[in-house]
Design an enzyme around this catalytic site. Structure first.
Site, PDB file in Angstrom:
ATOM      1  N   LYS A  94       0.851  -1.207   0.000  1.00 18.18           N
ATOM      2  CA  LYS A  94       0.000   0.000   0.000  1.00 18.18           C
ATOM      3  C   LYS A  94       0.882   1.252   0.000  1.00 18.18           C
ATOM      4  CE  LYS A  94      -0.309  -0.158   5.022  1.00 18.18           C
ATOM      5  NZ  LYS A  94      -1.071  -0.672   6.178  1.00 18.18           N
ATOM      6  N   TYR A 125      15.624  31.254   7.626  1.00 22.11           N
ATOM      7  CA  TYR A 125      14.553  32.027   8.263  1.00 22.11           C
ATOM      8  C   TYR A 125      14.739  32.125   9.774  1.00 22.11           C
ATOM      9  CZ  TYR A 125      11.923  31.525   3.897  1.00 22.11           C
ATOM     10  OH  TYR A 125      11.520  31.572   2.602  1.00 22.11           O
ATOM     11  N   ARG A 146     -10.488  -0.059  14.889  1.00 29.02           N
ATOM     12  CA  ARG A 146     -10.439   0.682  13.634  1.00 29.02           C
ATOM     13  C   ARG A 146     -11.560   0.199  12.714  1.00 29.02           C
ATOM     14  NH1 ARG A 146      -4.799   0.942  10.252  1.00 29.02           N
ATOM     15  NH2 ARG A 146      -5.277  -1.208   9.710  1.00 29.02           N
ATOM     16  N   CYS A 184      13.793  24.910   4.475  1.00 28.20           N
ATOM     17  CA  CYS A 184      12.904  25.762   3.670  1.00 28.20           C
ATOM     18  C   CYS A 184      12.004  24.896   2.796  1.00 28.20           C
ATOM     19  CB  CYS A 184      13.732  26.694   2.784  1.00 28.20           C
ATOM     20  SG  CYS A 184      14.910  27.703   3.710  1.00 28.20           S
ATOM     21  N   HIS A 210      -6.217  -7.191  12.922  1.00 28.77           N
ATOM     22  CA  HIS A 210      -4.988  -6.392  12.902  1.00 28.77           C
ATOM     23  C   HIS A 210      -4.544  -6.129  14.337  1.00 28.77           C
ATOM     24  CE1 HIS A 210      -2.025  -4.038  10.843  1.00 28.77           C
ATOM     25  NE2 HIS A 210      -2.425  -2.874  11.312  1.00 28.77           N
ATOM     26  N   ASP A 251      12.038  24.425  -0.478  1.00 26.87           N
ATOM     27  CA  ASP A 251      12.718  23.703  -1.562  1.00 26.87           C
ATOM     28  C   ASP A 251      14.173  23.390  -1.292  1.00 26.87           C
ATOM     29  OD1 ASP A 251      10.551  24.062  -3.707  1.00 26.87           O
ATOM     30  OD2 ASP A 251      10.859  26.079  -2.889  1.00 26.87           O
ATOM     31  N   ARG A 264       1.278 -10.968   7.072  1.00 29.61           N
ATOM     32  CA  ARG A 264       0.964  -9.769   6.284  1.00 29.61           C
ATOM     33  C   ARG A 264       1.977  -8.669   6.536  1.00 29.61           C
ATOM     34  NH1 ARG A 264      -4.241  -9.508   8.570  1.00 29.61           N
ATOM     35  NH2 ARG A 264      -3.585  -7.556   9.484  1.00 29.61           N
TER      36      ARG A 264
HETATM   37  C1  LIG Z   1      -0.253  -1.700   6.791  1.00 34.36           C
HETATM   38  C2  LIG Z   1      -0.858  -2.967   7.186  1.00 34.36           C
HETATM   39  C3  LIG Z   1      -0.077  -4.103   7.375  1.00 34.36           C
HETATM   40  C4  LIG Z   1       1.437  -4.096   7.348  1.00 34.36           C
HETATM   41  O1  LIG Z   1       1.932  -3.551   8.541  1.00 34.36           O
HETATM   42  P1  LIG Z   1       3.522  -3.423   8.810  1.00 34.36           P
HETATM   43  O2  LIG Z   1       3.602  -2.911  10.187  1.00 34.36           O
HETATM   44  O3  LIG Z   1       4.031  -2.457   7.801  1.00 34.36           O
HETATM   45  O4  LIG Z   1       4.095  -4.767   8.639  1.00 34.36           O
HETATM   46  C5  LIG Z   1      -0.735  -5.293   7.640  1.00 34.36           C
HETATM   47  N1  LIG Z   1      -2.076  -5.340   7.715  1.00 34.36           N
HETATM   48  C6  LIG Z   1      -2.866  -4.252   7.560  1.00 34.36           C
HETATM   49  C7  LIG Z   1      -4.349  -4.373   7.663  1.00 34.36           C
HETATM   50  C8  LIG Z   1      -2.285  -3.025   7.302  1.00 34.36           C
HETATM   51  O5  LIG Z   1      -3.060  -1.938   7.160  1.00 34.36           O
END
Ligand SMILES: *Cc1c(COP(=O)(O)O)cnc(C)c1O
Length: 368
Positions: free
Chosen positions: A35, A261, A130, A308, A158, A310, A214
């Site tokens: 992602k 700045y 979540r 800054c 998660h 840029d 994952r």
């Molecule tokens: C981003 C994400 C992951 C990966 O998490 P990491 O900490 O980068 O390994 C796994 N599952 C879900 C649902 C996520 O949103």
């Protein structure tokens, strides 16, 4: 010439990190998380590499990210973690994660109307607060699984704090997940895969591996854990991104000269000050003002004055023989010195994820 960050992406390191995941995950399948444009590393190139190196699935946040991978010719199964778009899920053969019963039933009925069946994963909330089923999830899953238009291929959840040293809350989440699995089995529902492990759990919590893992961050060479990546079950990860900037000016300034700045830095001696072509518009936060180092000729040079939009100033007084053609490394290794995304993250109280996505997403990338 490109201004801003130039990011060299080491695809060999991506493959090596995937091998490290596989070594830890044993028989669990690997769902590689790509992602946010592969955490700022470029989703198409990174995904091709991961699939080539044996990732079983890819996972993205949103449908449009998956469509981009399909249009680049990637045929591996792709899981869409958030807010799936039914039309594109069907059109591009994607696997949606469904987080509530109403959406699941709507998907099922539409698939049935189109005389097809889509594989889906159902998300349950075991403590992240979540997304996902919360109220008697087993009953809801049984109801969803009875629909003809979908096949519940996976159940996922998660973890909220697998990266901290105290495992007690993670254990609560794992217990809830396991209890759900048992309850579904008792009701005769066999699901192909249960998955809950992010990178931290891949590295530190073998009992979280279930049927698939994952990981995201570790594929890019970093650990979010209290413990270091090496200490975590011997996984040695290779940072994938080297971020560099061009030196666009080099000037010798007198003692007492204020820099940038608001004069937050004043030269205490005659100084050699370089200007590099990155700023906060490139994702290099103003919080690095007087609060970061870069590498030039294998040595550390401090950022001086405010960052800054840029450009940013660096103090090169201590470094011999600098010329405007020298590379300035923001993240990466030069000689025996190295600066990682984790070091930058610590300086401004954030996480390496934010450093990589901020710098990587705006960079001009070169693939090695
Ligand atoms: C981003 C994400 C992951 C990966 O998490 P990491 O900490 O980068 O390994 C796994 N599952 C879900 C649902 C996520 O949103």
């Amino acid at each position: 010439m490109h201004r801003g960050i130039i990011a060299d992406i080491d695809l060999g390191a991506v493959s090596a990190n995937l091998r490290a995941v596989k070594a830890l995950a044993g028989h669990s399948a690997v769902i590689a998380v790509v992602k946010a444009d592969a955490y700022g590393h470029g989703a198409v190139e990174v995904s091709e590499t991961l699939v080539g190196a044996g990732a079983d699935y890819l996972a993205v946040a949103f449908t449009a990210e998956a469509v981009k991978l399909r249009e680049a010719g990637i045929t591996a199964p792709i899981i869409v973690l958030f807010d799936p778009d039914l039309g594109d899920i069907l059109k591009y053969c994607l696997i949606p994660v469904l987080s509530d019963c109403k959406t699941a039933l709507a998907f099922a009925r539409e698939a049935e109307r189109r005389k097809t069946r889509i594989p889906v994963h159902i998300k349950v909330d075991t403590g992240m607060g979540r997304l996902g089923l919360t109220d008697r999830p087993a009953n809801q899953i049984l109801e969803i699984a009875a629909e003809k238009g979908i096949v519940v291929e996976g159940i996922m959840s998660h973890l909220s704090e697998a990266d901290i040293a105290d495992p007690s809350f993670t254990k609560t989440q794992l217990d809830a997940f396991t209890a759900l699995k048992m309850e579904l089995l008792k009701n005769g529902l066999h699901i192909k895969m249960f998955h809950i492990a992010n990178s931290a759990a891949v590295m530190n919590i073998p009992e979280a591996h279930f049927d698939a893992v994952r990981p995201g961050l570790m594929l890019y060479g970093y650990s979010s854990c209290d413990r270091t990546a090496k200490a975590s079950h011997g996984a040695s990860l290779q940072p994938v991104m080297t971020a560099k900037a061009r030196l666009i000016s080099l000037r010798r300034l007198q003692t007492g000269t204020p820099i940038s700045y608001a004069r937050t830095f004043v030269a205490k001696r005659e100084s050699l000050i370089g200007v590099i072509a990155i700023g906060y518009a490139d994702g290099f936060s103003t919080r690095f003002s007087n609060n970061a180092e870069v590498l030039v000729k294998g040595k550390r040079a401090p950022v001086v004055g405010r960052v800054c939009m840029d450009v940013t100033m660096i103090d090169l007084t201590e470094i011999e023989g600098v010329t405007e053609i020298d590379d300035v490394v923001i993240i990466g290794r030069q000689g025996t010195e190295s600066i990682g995304a984790s070091e930058l993250a610590k300086r401004i109280q954030t996480i390496p994820y934010e450093i990589l996505t901020s710098l990587g997403s705006r960079a001009k990338r070169r693939y090695l």
